[in-house]
Design a protein around this motif. Structure first.
Motif, short mmCIF file in Angstrom:
data_model
loop_
_atom_site.label_atom_id
_atom_site.label_comp_id
_atom_site.label_asym_id
_atom_site.label_seq_id
_atom_site.Cartn_x
_atom_site.Cartn_y
_atom_site.Cartn_z
N ASP A 60 -3.01 0.37 -4.07
CA ASP A 60 -2.35 -0.94 -4.01
C ASP A 60 -1.40 -1.08 -5.19
O ASP A 60 -1.73 -0.65 -6.30
CB ASP A 60 -3.38 -2.08 -4.07
CG ASP A 60 -4.15 -2.20 -2.76
OD1 ASP A 60 -3.63 -1.76 -1.73
OD2 ASP A 60 -5.27 -2.74 -2.79
N TYR A 61 -0.25 -1.71 -4.96
CA TYR A 61 0.65 -2.00 -6.07
C TYR A 61 1.44 -3.26 -5.74
O TYR A 61 1.66 -3.60 -4.57
CB TYR A 61 1.59 -0.83 -6.34
CG TYR A 61 2.62 -0.56 -5.26
CD1 TYR A 61 3.93 -1.02 -5.40
CD2 TYR A 61 2.30 0.18 -4.12
CE1 TYR A 61 4.88 -0.77 -4.42
CE2 TYR A 61 3.23 0.43 -3.14
CZ TYR A 61 4.52 -0.04 -3.30
OH TYR A 61 5.45 0.20 -2.32
N TYR B 187 -0.99 1.27 -10.46
CA TYR B 187 -1.45 1.36 -9.07
C TYR B 187 -2.98 1.33 -9.06
O TYR B 187 -3.62 2.05 -9.82
CB TYR B 187 -0.96 2.65 -8.41
CG TYR B 187 0.50 2.64 -8.02
CD1 TYR B 187 1.39 1.71 -8.57
CD2 TYR B 187 1.00 3.55 -7.10
CE1 TYR B 187 2.72 1.71 -8.22
CE2 TYR B 187 2.34 3.56 -6.75
CZ TYR B 187 3.20 2.63 -7.32
OH TYR B 187 4.53 2.63 -6.96
N LYS B 188 -3.55 0.50 -8.18
CA LYS B 188 -5.00 0.36 -8.09
C LYS B 188 -5.54 1.15 -6.89
O LYS B 188 -5.08 0.98 -5.77
CB LYS B 188 -5.39 -1.11 -7.96
CG LYS B 188 -5.03 -1.94 -9.19
CD LYS B 188 -5.46 -3.38 -8.99
CE LYS B 188 -5.11 -4.23 -10.23
NZ LYS B 188 -5.50 -5.64 -10.05
N LEU B 189 -6.52 2.01 -7.17
CA LEU B 189 -7.11 2.84 -6.13
C LEU B 189 -7.95 1.98 -5.19
O LEU B 189 -8.74 1.15 -5.63
CB LEU B 189 -7.97 3.92 -6.76
CG LEU B 189 -8.32 5.13 -5.90
CD1 LEU B 189 -8.54 6.36 -6.77
CD2 LEU B 189 -9.57 4.87 -5.08
N HIS C 186 0.84 -1.20 0.00
CA HIS C 186 0.00 0.00 0.00
C HIS C 186 0.87 1.25 0.00
O HIS C 186 1.96 1.27 0.57
CB HIS C 186 -0.91 0.04 1.23
CG HIS C 186 -1.77 -1.16 1.39
ND1 HIS C 186 -2.46 -1.73 0.34
CD2 HIS C 186 -2.08 -1.91 2.48
CE1 HIS C 186 -3.15 -2.77 0.77
NE2 HIS C 186 -2.92 -2.90 2.06
N ILE C 187 0.37 2.29 -0.64
CA ILE C 187 1.01 3.60 -0.61
C ILE C 187 -0.08 4.65 -0.67
O ILE C 187 -1.12 4.44 -1.30
CB ILE C 187 2.01 3.75 -1.77
CG1 ILE C 187 2.85 5.02 -1.59
CG2 ILE C 187 1.31 3.75 -3.13
CD1 ILE C 187 4.02 5.14 -2.54
N ALA C 188 0.13 5.76 0.01
CA ALA C 188 -0.87 6.83 0.05
C ALA C 188 -0.28 8.13 -0.48
O ALA C 188 0.84 8.49 -0.13
CB ALA C 188 -1.40 7.03 1.47
N TYR C 189 -1.02 8.80 -1.33
CA TYR C 189 -0.66 10.12 -1.86
C TYR C 189 -1.66 11.14 -1.32
O TYR C 189 -2.88 10.93 -1.39
CB TYR C 189 -0.69 10.14 -3.39
CG TYR C 189 0.39 9.33 -4.06
CD1 TYR C 189 1.52 8.92 -3.37
CD2 TYR C 189 0.29 8.97 -5.40
CE1 TYR C 189 2.52 8.19 -3.98
CE2 TYR C 189 1.28 8.23 -6.04
CZ TYR C 189 2.39 7.84 -5.31
OH TYR C 189 3.38 7.12 -5.92
#
Length: 373
Positions: free
Chosen positions: A161-162, A139-141, A2-5
């Protein structure tokens, strides 16, 4: 993974009203469900499993906002209870109106889309977005969180998600970090990293603004009935608080990123900063300003993302009392002694530098890597 922008959004007046309603509804559902759980347990000694749907008939305003936002608030409350029962956190508290907790909604049937200069959100429609960084196409939201700062700015955090394969990195370069109350930290190379002077100047300015705010406060009136000058000054304080927070976060991000890129492993000491803060008022101010725990959190996830390691040394490890050259251990070492003088090998070196070297060597020992120095 997971990663957050996080991006800033610019909702129109109608959208701002709906965001305010959603934040209020989420806060209401949290407090109502928590209150009912407490009352049910006190009368029956059993846990109540309630949902937001139970309250929509009695409180019609809940139908005006995003249902997924309410459902996520329910999940957050259940997670808070699980953490309490596993003794990880304290009992869940009621949420106050003066604090923004944001609201989270999930993607369902394309209800959330990131477009060129806009983002599509449930109930809100298209909201203007300042997209200052690129989001990779693969990357999937997963979900978004909408929040509002005390200065009236709106933000959105996009969770993605990636897929990636992280290979463990061979330890060729390593460093030890020792928390320094005067600066920020001292590393095992003897370098001292001072806190940005601009933040320290802003904190001095904040102190003056808070004193001015305190003088404007009228104790015989309620908070909402204070004068216009009081609320103007309160807004100035909030703006400066936000600027200091942003500067600090920028400093911690850049510093942790630099360390993660140049070192294969980093060793730190797991200090009990809360205990240090209670022992001295000056320590409490310095620790709260620095954001050491935040720095460690950022450093850890950036190292893990590169296949590198953050080694946490036990807080009882005598890094300050041990000689980094011969291993001799002093029985007593006063805080005023800034130079470590070894009685065994006659080595004289800076106390914090000596501690940082010991932390690095202990980290290599735990990693079962030969000393690279």
């Amino acid at each position: 993974m997971h990663i957050a922008y996080k991006f800033r959004i610019y909702p129109n007046p109608e959208q701002q009203i709906l965001i305010t309603k959603t934040l209020g509804a989420c806060r209401f559902i949290w407090n109502q469900m928590l209150s009912d759980k407490i009352a049910h347990y006190e009368s029956t000694k059993e846990m109540l499993y309630n949902t937001p749907a139970r309250y929509k008939e009695a409180f019609s305003f809940l139908n005006e906002v995003d249902s997924l936002a309410l459902a996520n608030r329910q999940l957050h409350l259940e997670r808070a209870f699980k953490s309490f029962f596993s003794k990880q956190t304290s009992f869940p508290n009621f949420q106050a109106r003066k604090k923004d907790y944001g609201y989270t909604t999930n993607i369902v049937n394309g209800n959330i889309k990131v477009l060129d200069g806009f983002i599509k959100l449930p109930k809100l429609g298209l909201v203007k977005l300042k997209k200052h960084r690129h989001i990779p196409e693969d990357y999937k939201l997963r979900s978004v969180t909408v929040s509002k700062s005390k200065t009236g700015k709106y933000y959105i955090s996009i969770l993605l998600d990636y897929e990636t394969v992280i290979s463990p990195c061979e330890v060729k370069t390593t460093i030890g970090l020792d928390f320094d109350m005067t600066n920020f930290y001292v590393d095992s190379e003897g370098n001292r990293y001072a806190y940005p002077e601009s933040i320290l100047l802003d904190q001095q300015k904040l102190r003056r603004l808070q004193s001015s705010l305190s003088r404007r406060y009228q104790p015989n009136k309620k908070q909402k009935d204070q004068s216009k000058n009081y609320f103007k000054q309160q807004h100035k304080v909030a703006i400066l608080h936000e600027r200091i927070t942003n500067k600090r976060l920028d400093f911690l991000h850049k510093l942790s990123d630099s360390i993660a890129k140049t070192s294969d492993s980093v060793s730190i000491e797991t200090l009990d900063l809360k205990q240090m803060a209670t022992s001295n008022k000056h320590y409490a101010k310095q620790i709260s300003r620095f954001g050491w725990y935040k720095f460690i959190t950022l450093l850890e996830y950036k190292l893990n993302r590169l296949g590198k390691t953050l080694v946490k040394i036990d807080k009882w490890y005598p890094s300050s009392k041990m000689c980094s050259r011969c291993g001799h251990l002093k029985t007593e070492l006063k805080l005023s002694e800034r130079i470590y003088s070894c009685e065994h090998c006659r080595q004289n070196m800076d106390r914090d530098y000596n501690a940082a070297v010991n932390i690095r060597n202990k980290g290599l020992e735990l990693l079962k890597v030969e000393n690279l120095a």
